[in-house]
Design a protein around this motif. Sequence first.
Motif, short mmCIF file in Angstrom:
data_model
loop_
_atom_site.label_atom_id
_atom_site.label_comp_id
_atom_site.label_asym_id
_atom_site.label_seq_id
_atom_site.Cartn_x
_atom_site.Cartn_y
_atom_site.Cartn_z
N UNK A 1 -11.19 -3.08 5.70
CA UNK A 1 -11.76 -1.86 5.14
C UNK A 1 -10.62 -0.90 4.84
N UNK A 2 -10.91 0.16 4.09
CA UNK A 2 -9.88 1.12 3.67
C UNK A 2 -10.26 2.53 4.06
N UNK B 1 -7.39 4.86 15.61
CA UNK B 1 -6.78 3.54 15.53
C UNK B 1 -5.28 3.57 15.77
N UNK B 2 -4.64 4.71 15.46
CA UNK B 2 -3.22 4.84 15.78
C UNK B 2 -3.00 4.88 17.28
N UNK B 3 -3.93 5.51 18.00
CA UNK B 3 -3.81 5.64 19.45
C UNK B 3 -4.37 4.44 20.19
N UNK B 4 -5.37 3.79 19.61
CA UNK B 4 -6.09 2.71 20.29
C UNK B 4 -6.52 1.70 19.23
N UNK B 5 -5.67 0.76 18.87
CA UNK B 5 -5.94 -0.13 17.73
C UNK B 5 -6.93 -1.26 18.02
N UNK C 1 -2.71 -2.49 10.13
CA UNK C 1 -2.75 -2.00 8.75
C UNK C 1 -2.51 -3.14 7.77
N UNK C 2 -3.18 -3.04 6.63
CA UNK C 2 -2.99 -3.97 5.53
C UNK C 2 -1.62 -3.70 4.89
N UNK C 3 -0.89 -4.73 4.44
CA UNK C 3 0.39 -4.51 3.76
C UNK C 3 0.24 -3.55 2.58
N UNK C 4 1.26 -2.73 2.36
CA UNK C 4 1.20 -1.72 1.30
C UNK C 4 0.87 -2.30 -0.07
N UNK D 1 -4.79 3.74 2.95
CA UNK D 1 -4.55 2.31 2.90
C UNK D 1 -5.62 1.53 3.63
N UNK D 2 -5.28 0.31 3.98
CA UNK D 2 -6.27 -0.59 4.55
C UNK D 2 -6.04 -0.90 6.01
N UNK D 3 -7.13 -1.31 6.65
CA UNK D 3 -7.10 -1.79 8.03
C UNK D 3 -7.74 -3.17 8.08
#
Length: 214
Positions: A75-76, A87-91, A114-117, A175-177
């Motif tokens: 998802x994005x 998600x940055x703190x608890x992925x 994270x999805x590649x750029x 971006x994406x996750x």
Amino acid sequence: MTDLTSLRLSYDRAQLRRADLNADPLAQFQGWLQEAIGAGLTEPYALSLATADASGRPSVRTVLLRGAGEDGLTFYSNFDSHKGRDLAANPQAELLFFWAEHERQVRASGRVTRVPDAEATTYFHKRPRESQLAAHASDPQSAPIGDRAELEAKFAALHGRFPEGTEVPRPEFWGGYRVAVQEWEFWQGRHNRMHDRFRYAQVEGGWRIERLMP
């Protein structure tokens, strides 16, 4: 207080047996998703995304699934949004798909990266142009804003900044996750609340499938 205790439906559409299940949970999920899409259900790729911050405080919202493959469910979003900060703190995350017309739900949980750029940029430019501009306009997502007029003014300014015919760049904050699913659960509603539930748990070399109490 609104009394909802007499409101309920009886789930009588189908059953789910162990013999019906694909050994691969991704294939099982893709099959159910395609059935929902083929039946014309409203946004069957919409899902409830549950996250938690570093303290364990949960949060849930609806997002759209944009990919389902061996590497995970994608998802994005805005990286600075509430979900992005969680998600940055608890992925870790759990996803829930509910297809009421088919009396089915699917849960999927796992670690998030994270999805590649390059992949995110490719998807960004597949989105409608107005959605691309809205990604810029809504930053920082989840932050307070004075009123609707302020948001509309920001959106209008972006039309001037990126006039028709020019490319709208993907913002660095968007971006994406991807959720690498470690556990799946498939639920089929049944009569008298005697539902069918099966869990796929990731184990070395594959998946362990077990029926759960309803």
